[in-house]
Design a protein around this motif. Structure first.
Motif, short mmCIF file in Angstrom:
data_model
loop_
_atom_site.label_atom_id
_atom_site.label_comp_id
_atom_site.label_asym_id
_atom_site.label_seq_id
_atom_site.Cartn_x
_atom_site.Cartn_y
_atom_site.Cartn_z
N SER A 1 0.43 -1.17 -0.41
CA SER A 1 0.35 0.10 -0.15
C SER A 1 0.76 1.05 0.25
O SER A 1 0.59 1.61 -0.60
CB SER A 1 -0.59 0.07 1.41
N MET A 2 2.03 1.46 0.58
CA MET A 2 3.43 1.98 1.04
C MET A 2 3.66 2.46 -0.52
O MET A 2 3.44 3.99 -0.98
CB MET A 2 4.14 2.33 1.37
N GLN A 3 4.04 1.31 -1.15
CA GLN A 3 4.24 1.88 -2.78
C GLN A 3 3.55 2.26 -3.40
O GLN A 3 3.97 3.16 -4.56
CB GLN A 3 5.09 0.30 -2.92
N LYS A 4 2.28 1.79 -3.55
CA LYS A 4 1.51 2.41 -3.91
C LYS A 4 1.13 3.72 -4.35
O LYS A 4 1.01 4.66 -4.92
CB LYS A 4 -0.16 1.59 -4.41
N MET A 5 1.07 4.23 -2.48
CA MET A 5 1.01 5.72 -2.58
C MET A 5 2.24 6.64 -3.06
O MET A 5 2.07 7.55 -3.66
CB MET A 5 0.57 5.56 -0.88
N ALA A 6 3.17 6.26 -2.61
CA ALA A 6 4.48 6.41 -3.52
C ALA A 6 4.52 6.29 -4.37
O ALA A 6 4.50 7.59 -5.31
CB ALA A 6 5.83 6.03 -2.82
N LYS A 7 3.80 5.81 -5.22
CA LYS A 7 4.11 5.89 -6.44
C LYS A 7 3.15 6.10 -7.87
O LYS A 7 3.27 7.18 -8.56
CB LYS A 7 4.28 3.78 -7.35
N THR A 8 1.92 6.82 -6.95
CA THR A 8 0.75 7.31 -7.35
C THR A 8 0.98 8.53 -7.21
O THR A 8 0.59 9.59 -8.34
CB THR A 8 0.16 7.04 -7.01
N CYS A 9 1.48 9.29 -5.92
CA CYS A 9 1.74 10.75 -5.49
C CYS A 9 3.23 11.37 -5.29
O CYS A 9 3.24 12.12 -6.45
CB CYS A 9 1.17 10.66 -4.31
N PHE A 10 3.93 10.57 -6.17
CA PHE A 10 5.93 10.89 -6.28
C PHE A 10 6.20 10.27 -7.12
O PHE A 10 6.75 9.11 -6.52
CB PHE A 10 6.19 11.31 -4.83
N PRO A 11 5.74 10.08 -8.89
CA PRO A 11 6.12 8.77 -10.15
C PRO A 11 7.32 9.58 -10.43
O PRO A 11 8.15 8.35 -10.73
CB PRO A 11 5.34 9.92 -10.52
N ARG A 12 7.90 10.56 -10.14
CA ARG A 12 9.68 10.57 -10.41
C ARG A 12 10.40 10.09 -9.03
O ARG A 12 11.57 10.20 -8.66
CB ARG A 12 9.83 11.93 -11.01
N ALA A 13 10.00 10.09 -8.36
CA ALA A 13 10.85 9.43 -7.03
C ALA A 13 11.08 8.31 -7.05
O ALA A 13 10.24 7.79 -6.85
CB ALA A 13 10.10 10.26 -5.58
N MET A 14 12.56 7.85 -6.22
CA MET A 14 13.28 6.71 -5.89
C MET A 14 13.01 5.96 -4.27
O MET A 14 12.80 6.83 -3.64
CB MET A 14 14.30 6.46 -6.52
N GLN A 15 11.85 5.42 -4.69
CA GLN A 15 11.51 4.38 -3.39
C GLN A 15 12.43 3.88 -2.48
O GLN A 15 13.17 2.56 -2.99
CB GLN A 15 10.36 3.67 -3.64
N VAL A 16 12.81 4.11 -1.52
CA VAL A 16 13.73 3.27 -0.64
C VAL A 16 13.47 3.00 0.42
O VAL A 16 12.31 3.46 1.46
CB VAL A 16 15.09 4.43 0.11
N ILE A 17 13.70 1.13 1.48
CA ILE A 17 12.78 0.66 2.40
C ILE A 17 14.08 0.79 3.42
O ILE A 17 14.95 0.31 2.96
CB ILE A 17 12.94 -0.65 1.75
N ASP A 18 13.88 1.82 3.79
CA ASP A 18 14.47 2.57 4.61
C ASP A 18 15.03 0.88 6.39
O ASP A 18 14.46 -0.27 6.08
CB ASP A 18 13.72 3.04 5.96
N ARG A 19 16.41 0.93 6.23
CA ARG A 19 16.85 0.11 7.08
C ARG A 19 16.29 -1.01 8.84
O ARG A 19 16.21 -1.83 8.86
CB ARG A 19 18.44 0.82 7.55
N PHE A 20 15.39 0.71 9.12
CA PHE A 20 14.22 0.21 10.06
C PHE A 20 13.41 -0.47 9.91
O PHE A 20 13.39 -1.60 11.30
CB PHE A 20 14.49 1.81 10.11
#
Length: 270
Positions: A105-124
């Motif tokens: 769900s987070m990935q979908k939000m990021a892709k839809t709202c910030f289409p040019r942003a690289m997605q990074v899964i935090d080490r935390f």
């Protein structure tokens, strides 16, 4: 003066609340587009009474004034997207990187709202999953010990005897050892206190597989904490994954599979 009255007086007369431009929808969401930056983080958090909110922050602000971009009630994907897309497209297109967890769900939000942003899964989020697997093994053993202890107590009672659990060198019973080892398993050995060192030694002697998965979790942490470049990190993670697969502990294998499924986004951390 009555506290509630003071609060009411401040809210209705002294503050600018009545004229606040976000007052009408503040219960559902608050937006601060002016705080937009190039590096964002989206996550969910419980703010009051356990209710979950989705929060978007500007990482470049490092928690200082102007960090918060959005606070949205709930975690439903479509609702979050509907709010975030209220911000201008050109502003959202400026985002270069967004940090998030492994949820689809987070990935979908990021892709839809910030289409040019690289997605990074935090080490935390990655390490949290691993630590939870270590704790799950500890808890599994604890329930087994409790079950065996209850049987022993029942048997002793039937014989008219008083049951007394065997104590280890540090005074812990096996049940206490497993309960009291919770916090030391979140820490690296160099951070253990003297009593935790003794307890860890006893724990690992009694439950060798807890020792194995604990040190596997440390290995993963070391990969993240060492400044490898992306290609080196890829190789290190692959080796770690192979070790976990060979070891065969189901929960840890599930964790490793989750990491593999999000490999590229995790590697974007490096």
């Amino acid at each position: 003066m009555d506290g509630k009255q003071l609060q009411s007086q401040y809210k209705d007369h002294l503050s600018d609340f009545q004229n606040w431009d976000q007052r009408a929808h503040a219960q559902e969401y608050i937006l601060y587009p002016k705080n937009m930056g190039y590096h964002l983080c989206i996550d969910e958090t419980a703010l009051s009474k356990g209710d979950l909110y989705t929060i978007l922050i500007n990482r470049d602000k490092r928690g200082r004034k102007g960090s918060i971009i959005a606070v949205i009630q709930g975690t439903k994907t479509d609702d979050i997207i509907a709010v975030l897309t209220k911000m201008p497209q050109e502003l959202r297109n400026q985002v270069k990187e967004i940090t998030l967890d492994m949820a689809g769900s987070m990935q979908k939000m990021a892709k839809t709202c910030f289409p040019r942003a690289m997605q990074v899964i935090d080490r935390f989020h990655v390490q949290k999953l691993v630590y939870e697997a270590v704790q799950e093994l500890r808890i599994t053993y604890r329930w087994q010990v409790i079950k065996e202890e209850n049987k022993a107590m029942k048997a002793a009672k039937e014989k008219g005897e008083v049951y007394k659990a065997e104590e280890l060198e540090n005074g812990d019973t096996l049940r206490q050892l497993l309960a009291r080892s919770r916090y030391l398993l979140f820490k690296s050995p160099d951070k253990w206190t003297k009593s935790q060192k003794i307890r860890a030694e006893l724990l690992f002697k009694q439950f060798e597989d807890i020792k194995h998965v604990y040190y596997y979790s440390l290995e993963l942490g070391k990969i993240f904490s060492t400044n490898y470049d992306k290609d080196v990190a890829r190789a290190k993670l692959a080796l770690w994954y192979n070790k976990i697969e060979e070891y065969g502990y189901d929960t840890f294998t599930t964790v490793a599979n989750s990491i593999e499924n999000h490999y590229e986004r995790i590697l974007n951390f490096f």
